[in-house]
Design an enzyme around this catalytic site. Structure first.
Site, PDB file in Angstrom:
ATOM      1  N   TYR A   1       3.489  -5.904  19.492  1.00  0.00           N
ATOM      2  CA  TYR A   1       2.970  -6.954  18.618  1.00  0.00           C
ATOM      3  C   TYR A   1       3.672  -8.281  18.881  1.00  0.00           C
ATOM      4  O   TYR A   1       4.900  -8.354  18.899  1.00  0.00           O
ATOM      5  CB  TYR A   1       3.151  -6.566  17.156  1.00  0.00           C
ATOM      6  CG  TYR A   1       2.230  -5.451  16.698  1.00  0.00           C
ATOM      7  CD1 TYR A   1       0.853  -5.621  16.683  1.00  0.00           C
ATOM      8  CD2 TYR A   1       2.756  -4.230  16.289  1.00  0.00           C
ATOM      9  CE1 TYR A   1       0.009  -4.605  16.261  1.00  0.00           C
ATOM     10  CE2 TYR A   1       1.923  -3.196  15.860  1.00  0.00           C
ATOM     11  CZ  TYR A   1       0.557  -3.392  15.854  1.00  0.00           C
ATOM     12  OH  TYR A   1      -0.277  -2.382  15.448  1.00  0.00           O
TER      13      TYR A   1
ATOM     14  N   LYS B   1      25.943   9.732  -4.050  1.00  0.00           N
ATOM     15  CA  LYS B   1      24.787   9.065  -4.645  1.00  0.00           C
ATOM     16  C   LYS B   1      23.725   8.827  -3.566  1.00  0.00           C
ATOM     17  O   LYS B   1      23.994   8.946  -2.372  1.00  0.00           O
ATOM     18  CB  LYS B   1      25.210   7.746  -5.298  1.00  0.00           C
ATOM     19  CG  LYS B   1      25.879   6.757  -4.366  1.00  0.00           C
ATOM     20  CD  LYS B   1      26.379   5.538  -5.129  1.00  0.00           C
ATOM     21  CE  LYS B   1      27.073   4.575  -4.190  1.00  0.00           C
ATOM     22  NZ  LYS B   1      27.514   3.344  -4.878  1.00  0.00           N
TER      23      LYS B   1
END
Length: 364
Positions: free
Chosen positions: A254, A35
């Site tokens: 950042y 899956k």
């Protein structure tokens, strides 16, 4: 050349891991769970590398159709059965096995005029409380579908196979399951990867390995599967695209999360959260760097600073010979995906499934 990031999928590692499942569950047949595009590895790679499986297990009937169109003639199991009643004719044409887990699906099958036999794995809720019939209703559901002409088999799913000290345990769920199916015909499907690895008294006639086929751990801890000698199927690679020389106190990225403790070199790697690398990876998350001037030997270097959209930064003090163009492995043979996941407060499943469509894939 394109941006240097690449996901390499090694089909021989698929075959190796499938062979390990056979060694651990020699009396069982295998549903290979593919899956989520084979956990992010692609159906093409799974069809090649897992070609000797007894069957594939997946979610969507469209994916089952893809397998048939690409030559798969073996069994296919739809793990959540039908999502809509109008899928039944296609499911029968594709010769899929069906999981049935609720009254609505049962009623759809009763109304359906099947022109050839359909295998049904009736799912029991033996304690996970997700999908399936409670034991008190299970036998009635079984007899209704059996009376309607379906070939019946039995399934359940263990909630705590990877946490043997928690309750309800595998043993208690297995006891509930065995009591409910006593005297009923049909094969059984019980074990996921965790049960195959640690509960081989609870395998059933069909096992359903998922994450272990991809070389990662059901618990999220790589140390837990070292004894199984599995191989990573996916290697996520990139390269250093720039090097910065920092002085003590300089901050990186950042928010300036990391401050250089001394003068140091920082490697900028072409990989970020838009590629599927976890934004929340902590300082110290390992990557492997090819330290090229030392006969190609690689070393582990830690991430420093916040992961950004397209780049991450690494401390190169362990790799004095690394340069622009040096190969970096984000996860794979040298850095287990479970280790990256643990440093990011998630699990390897998520990282493998979340590799972004913009990352090129190479099947080997």
């Amino acid at each position: 050349m394109n941006r240097p990031i690449l996901a390499s999928i090694h089909t021989e590692a698929f075959q190796h891991n499938l062979n390990r499942v056979r060694e651990l569950a020699p009396e069982s047949k295998i549903w290979s769970v593919i899956k989520a595009r084979a956990y992010g590895h692609s159906f093409d790679a799974a069809l090649t590398g897992l070609a000797s499986t007894d069957g594939f297990a997946l979610l969507d009937v469209q994916d089952a159709a893809w397998l048939r169109e690409h030559g798969w003639k073996g069994r296919i199991l739809l793990l959540e059965g039908l999502f809509h009643e109008n899928e039944l004719a296609l499911v029968q044409d594709l010769a899929c096995d069906l999981v049935v887990h609720c009254d609505a699906q049962l009623e759809w099958l009763e109304r359906f005029n099947a022109h050839k036999p359909v295998n049904v794995f009736l799912k029991m809720n033996s304690g996970m409380n997700r999908l399936g019939f409670k034991p008190i209703a299970y036998r009635t559901a079984f007899h209704r579908l059996h009376a309607a002409g379906y070939h019946m088999h039995h399934m359940t799913h263990f909630a705590n196979a990877d946490q043997v000290d928690q309750q309800p345990s595998v043993g208690s769920q297995l006891e509930v399951f065995n009591e409910a199916i006593e005297g009923l015909d049909g094969s059984t499907s019980l074990a996921n990867s965790a049960a195959i690895l640690w509960h081989r008294n609870a395998l059933g006639d069909w096992v359903r390995p998922g994450i272990m086929l991809y070389g990662a751990s059901p618990t999220g801890l790589y140390a837990d599967i070292e004894h199984a000698h599995l191989r990573a199927v996916m290697q996520l690679h990139s390269e250093i695209i720039d090097i910065q020389e920092l002085q003590e106190g300089d901050r990186i990225g950042y928010g300036g999360r990391y401050a250089a403790p001394t003068s140091m070199r920082i490697g900028v790697v072409a990989c970020g959260y838009a590629d599927g690398y976890p934004r929340h990876a902590k300082d110290g998350t390992p990557v492997w760097v090819n330290n090229a001037s030392k006969n190609g030997e690689g070393v582990i270097c830690p991430i420093v600073g916040r992961v950004s959209m397209d780049m991450l930064t690494i401390d190169l003090r362990n790799a004095p010979f690394a340069h622009i163009g040096s190969v970096v492995e984000l996860w794979g043979d040298q850095v287990p995906v479970d280790t990256v996941a643990q440093m990011s407060d998630t699990v390897g499943y998520e990282l493998l499934c979340a590799v972004a469509p913009r990352v090129p894939v190479e099947i080997k």
